[in-house]
Design a protein around this motif. Structure first.
Motif: not given
Length: 117
Positions: A58-80
């Motif tokens: 879960k990515i927390p809410e900031t003044k720029y966006h509401t909170a949202f959920n993402i899944d973790v993947v390995f792509s282009l040599g990094m976890f993102k």
């Protein structure tokens, strides 16, 4: 199960397995679905929980966006994060996020358009 991935050969059969130590002995755990393996990212969330590939964070809410959920993947040599909302390197955001599940046991946490519920 935490351990090391390996391919085992027994006669003419090949198996995917995790080898782990249990009480000083090595134990084999056969893998039913290889897609459920998750590589440790080397990172921890804001609560000190280890983050693995396939986790939902879960990515927390900031003044720029509401909170949202993402899944973790390995792509282009990094976890993102695997989302059109966030594709940042997890090193940049891991201390702010929280592991709330994984894509195998809790796919509903991603919701429509990866928005938080």
């Amino acid at each position: 199960v935490y351990g090391y991935y390996t391919k085992l050969v027994e006669g003419i059969r090949k198996y995917d397995a995790i080898v782990s130590e249990d009480g000083g002995s090595l134990v084999r755990y056969y893998i039913d679905n290889i897609k459920t393996l998750g590589q440790y990212t080397g990172l921890k969330d804001k609560n000190g929980v280890e983050i693995y590939e396939g986790d939902i964070i879960k990515i927390p809410e900031t003044k720029y966006h509401t909170a949202f959920n993402i899944d973790v993947v390995f792509s282009l040599g990094m976890f993102k994060g695997n989302s059109f909302l966030c594709s940042e390197d997890l090193h940049e955001i891991s201390s702010e996020c929280e592991v709330i599940g994984n894509i195998y046991e809790n796919p509903e946490l991603l919701g429509p358009n990866n928005e938080s519920k």
